[in-house]
Design a protein around this motif. Structure first.
Motif, mmCIF file in Angstrom:
data_model
loop_
_atom_site.group_PDB
_atom_site.id
_atom_site.type_symbol
_atom_site.label_atom_id
_atom_site.label_comp_id
_atom_site.label_asym_id
_atom_site.label_seq_id
_atom_site.Cartn_x
_atom_site.Cartn_y
_atom_site.Cartn_z
ATOM 1 N N ARG A 256 0.901 -1.347 0.069
ATOM 2 C CA ARG A 256 -0.278 -0.275 -0.017
ATOM 3 C C ARG A 256 0.783 1.071 -0.013
ATOM 4 N N TYR A 257 2.241 1.310 0.632
ATOM 5 C CA TYR A 257 3.190 2.309 0.601
ATOM 6 C C TYR A 257 3.440 2.516 -0.525
ATOM 7 N N ALA A 258 3.614 1.603 -1.628
ATOM 8 C CA ALA A 258 4.031 1.567 -2.968
ATOM 9 C C ALA A 258 3.008 2.423 -4.159
ATOM 10 N N GLY A 259 1.729 2.536 -3.682
ATOM 11 C CA GLY A 259 0.482 2.769 -4.017
ATOM 12 C C GLY A 259 -0.636 1.793 -4.821
ATOM 13 N N ALA A 260 -0.204 0.670 -4.507
ATOM 14 C CA ALA A 260 -0.967 -0.512 -5.223
ATOM 15 C C ALA A 260 -1.712 -1.112 -4.060
ATOM 16 N N PHE A 261 -3.200 -1.710 -4.485
ATOM 17 C CA PHE A 261 -4.152 -2.800 -3.544
ATOM 18 C C PHE A 261 -3.317 -3.954 -4.166
ATOM 19 N N ALA A 262 -3.816 -4.540 -3.222
ATOM 20 C CA ALA A 262 -3.437 -6.223 -3.015
ATOM 21 C C ALA A 262 -4.676 -6.881 -1.655
ATOM 22 N N TYR A 263 -4.886 -7.175 -1.941
ATOM 23 C CA TYR A 263 -5.829 -8.542 -1.191
ATOM 24 C C TYR A 263 -5.682 -9.961 -1.512
ATOM 25 N N GLY A 264 -5.508 -10.746 0.098
ATOM 26 C CA GLY A 264 -4.829 -11.805 -0.003
ATOM 27 C C GLY A 264 -3.549 -12.709 0.401
ATOM 28 N N ARG A 265 -2.520 -11.388 0.795
ATOM 29 C CA ARG A 265 -1.619 -11.759 1.211
ATOM 30 C C ARG A 265 -1.360 -12.877 2.459
ATOM 31 N N THR A 266 -2.722 -12.628 2.911
ATOM 32 C CA THR A 266 -2.010 -13.733 3.717
ATOM 33 C C THR A 266 -3.415 -14.446 3.362
ATOM 34 N N ARG A 267 -3.403 -15.454 4.008
ATOM 35 C CA ARG A 267 -4.336 -17.354 4.409
ATOM 36 C C ARG A 267 -4.424 -17.456 5.796
ATOM 37 N N THR A 268 -5.831 -18.357 6.150
ATOM 38 C CA THR A 268 -5.649 -18.367 7.708
ATOM 39 C C THR A 268 -5.837 -19.961 7.218
#
Length: 694
Positions: A256-268
């Motif tokens: 997010r600090y690079a201006g990118a949207f990310a989802y799914g970086r972790t998994r339970t």
């Protein structure tokens, strides 16, 4: 009460207690869905109507606010299972099966125990006997439907979340330094202090290249870092405290600090104890990644460079690997030396030598991991000097010109590859457009065909998106190749590189960084000589060998020629005279120091050479006391005769110690007083003394 339910309840059931299990899935449901809680508590009246006294109806409600997806951490359910297993429960009441469990494993375990202890199970629909085949089959079906219901609910929720995340519109908690605007846009925090602190962290890492160094820098300068409270009292407030290593790593890894949207970086996932834990996923397994989705503190290229640096630093904690981040030690190849025997990365060990730290490259992987023996070791100075000389030779201006010529040829090949990728991209666009037109032409009512064409269109779009991303990434990589300005900078650096490298003000850390730009690693194989196999950046390899440093015992060993000369001089000279002769001939010890009496004595003793005294004694020389006993005079008289030249003597030490030749042709006369100690003796004749003469 129906007749069927009454027939299932026996006197044995009534002698035991009734247990009512009450549960809501979350605290929010407890406070908002109060009607469901009231309906569950109302089952006590049903138990009383079936024949159980009110005082023997036990309510288990300490699982309110806990999910029924698993039995772990549900103390109330564990208590219920225990009561059933011990035969204390005559009937178990629950509003529905999903209240007891939404997991088939937990549900069927309860059914099996209920069947063994002849315990009844009751829900809002009726009473069931777990020992009855029909009732147990019906209860099993209800448990399966309850688990399926939970799966459907999760799928619907996850599907909506994922669909919103793919558009980059999913509202996720933002790290410190980023905030949402009222229209849900992500912007930099308007607090300038927070902005400047976050920017300083990235600027410091850009300079030092290590998370630990960032922590040391910020703490040494007494800079506090902000932290926002996520939940509980004071939610949303900003706290300032000293930063630690884990926080720096977390910030540097956050896209997010690079201006990118990310989802799914972790998994339970669930561990061996069935406890849920968060597992970090590699970037290739992230479900959504949208670069340049909003404003950031760094660019995406810098973010990827940071990830590469962190990955290289982190291998220091892996078995057989060491970090390549330059440290303060003077070992030039720190983190880049591989063992030629076992393939592990060799460590650097420092020892004091003549007031300085001397590096040693040691492969102690077997020692650390398996309590074994070290594979091999080598002194670092000779290896570092050989690599430095090779590096200076490779960085000569002519070599740089050749490298730039090769780079120009590579650039031409890259342009050809880019042209081919453009054609592939055009074909992918055409196929995606063709799939779209096919889908639009189909009759919407013909869902069988429409669904197939829609799936084909989506597949083409995914292929196009993947190819587009790869094309952009490769283009950015190609743009970073040597352009005109970069070539001029490299030429200027090459012309002055030897001066920079040998400058005393150039720290070991800077030398290691410069070396890391050109050399990937060095493999050492220590044998009769040290064989080095160098792998340059780009794949080129080179081998060279250096002489193995002599052991200290060999270095300190006196040359054989000097030992032979000392042995020869001992026939005529003592230790002090030998030291003077050796110095006059220009001989020195292993430290370059002049020979002294003690040094000659040390060499003589170390090599077992016979002393001057022993050699004279072997040739028949006598001590003063022995000569005195033969003549019947005092030792003082013998020494006086030696000083007068009457007796021939040979000095064997520096403190006027002498041995005398056997006096076979000398006869002494008695003086006044009957002894020869008070007056100088008189020489009678020079005839040989007969054997046994008085």
């Amino acid at each position: 009460m129906s007749t069927d339910n009454a027939m299932k309840i026996s006197a044995d059931h009534l002698r035991r207690d009734a247990f009512l299990y009450v549960r809501q899935s979350s605290l929010r449901q407890v406070f908002e869905n109060t009607e469901s809680t009231k309906r569950q508590y109302a089952l006590r009246d049903r138990a009383v109507a079936l024949g159980w006294p009110i005082e023997r109806v036990h309510v288990i409600d300490n699982d309110l606010g806990l999910s029924g997806a698993q039995s772990q951490d549900r103390d109330g359910f564990q208590r219920l299972v225990t009561e059933v297993a011990m035969g204390h429960a005559g009937i178990v009441l629950g509003l529905e099966v999903s209240r007891l469990a939404r997991n088939n494993a937990d549900w069927h375990r309860l059914l099996e125990l209920a069947a063994m202890s002849r315990t009844l199970i009751m829900d809002e629909d009726g009473v069931y006997d777990a020992a009855s085949f029909n009732d147990r089959m019906l209860l099993g079906l209800k448990g399966t439907m309850s688990e399926a219901e939970l799966h459907i609910l999760k799928s619907r929720l996850q599907g909506g979340i994922l669909n919103k995340a793919r558009r980059g519109e999913l509202e996720l908690p933002l790290p410190i330094g980023l905030v949402y605007t009222p229209d849900m846009r992500v912007v930099l925090d308007p607090d300038r202090q927070i902005q400047d602190t976050v920017r300083m962290l990235f600027d410091t890492f850009r300079e030092v290249g290590s998370a630990c160094a960032v922590v040391r820098r910020l703490r040494s300068e007494k800079i506090l870092f902000p932290r926002r409270i996520r939940r509980g009292i004071g939610k949303g407030d900003v706290l300032w405290s000293e930063i630690d290593h884990s926080r720096v790593i977390q910030i540097l890894h956050n896209p997010r600090y690079a201006g990118a949207f990310a989802y799914g970086r972790t998994r339970t996932i669930y561990n061996a104890k069935l406890k849920s834990v968060q597992q970090k996923m590699p970037r290739s397994d992230w479900q959504v990644l949208i670069p340049q989705a909003h404003e950031g503190y760094i660019s995406w290229d810098e973010f990827e460079r940071n990830q590469t640096s962190l990955e290289q630093n982190a291998v220091g904690f892996s078995p057989g690997l060491r970090g390549r981040m330059p440290r303060q030690g003077n070992g030039l190849l720190q983190g880049r030396v591989l063992c030629g025997r076992c393939g592990a990365r060799m460590r650097v060990h420092y020892e004091q030598f003549e007031g300085n730290l001397r590096p040693y490259y040691i492969c102690n992987e077997a020692v650390v991991r398996h309590a074994g023996k070290a594979c091999q070791w080598a002194r670092g100075p000779a290896i570092d000097e050989a690599v430095s000389a090779l590096l200076l030779e490779a960085m000569a201006p002519t070599a740089i010109e050749v490298a730039l010529a090769v780079q120009e040829e590579i650039s031409q090949r890259v342009e050809q590859a880019a042209s081919l990728r453009d054609k592939q991209l055009q074909r992918a666009r055409y196929e995606a457009e063709l799939a779209r037109r096919r889908y639009l032409k189909v009759d919407p009512d013909n869902r069988l065909v429409a669904d197939a064409l829609e799936a084909d269109w989506n597949g083409k779009l995914r292929d196009l998106d993947t190819l587009q991303r790869e094309h952009e990434r490769r283009n950015e990589t190609d743009q970073s190749l040597l352009d005109g300005a970069m070539q001029e900078r490299i030429r200027a650096l090459a012309a002055d590189f030897p001066g920079i490298w040998n400058n005393e003000r150039t720290s070991p850390v800077e030398r290691k960084r410069m070396l890391g730009l050109l050399i990937e690693d060095v493999t050492l194989l220590v044998d009769e000589q040290i064989n080095m196999h160098i792998r340059w950046r780009g794949g080129r390899t080179q081998s060279l060998a250096v002489a193995r440093p002599r052991p200290m015992a060999v270095i300190r060993k006196t040359p054989e020629a000097v030992v032979a000369l000392i042995n020869e001089l001992l026939e005529t000279d003592n230790d002090q005279q030998i030291a003077s002769r050796l110095n006059a001939l220009g001989h020195r010890n292993w430290r370059g120091e002049a020979f002294t009496l003690k040094k000659v004595m040390l060499v003589r003793r170390a090599y077992g050479l016979k002393t001057r005294f022993e050699r004279l004694r072997e040739s028949g020389m006598l001590t003063g006391e022995e000569v005195a006993r033969r003549f019947g005079v005092s030792a003082t008289t013998v020494h006086q005769l030696g000083r007068d030249g009457v007796l021939k003597r040979h000095r064997y030490a520096t403190n006027h110690r002498y041995l005398y030749e056997p006096p076979g042709n000398v006869r002494l006369a008695k003086g006044v007083g009957g002894r020869y100690g008070s007056r100088k003796p008189r020489l009678i004749d020079a005839q040989p003394i007969q054997q046994g003469a008085s």
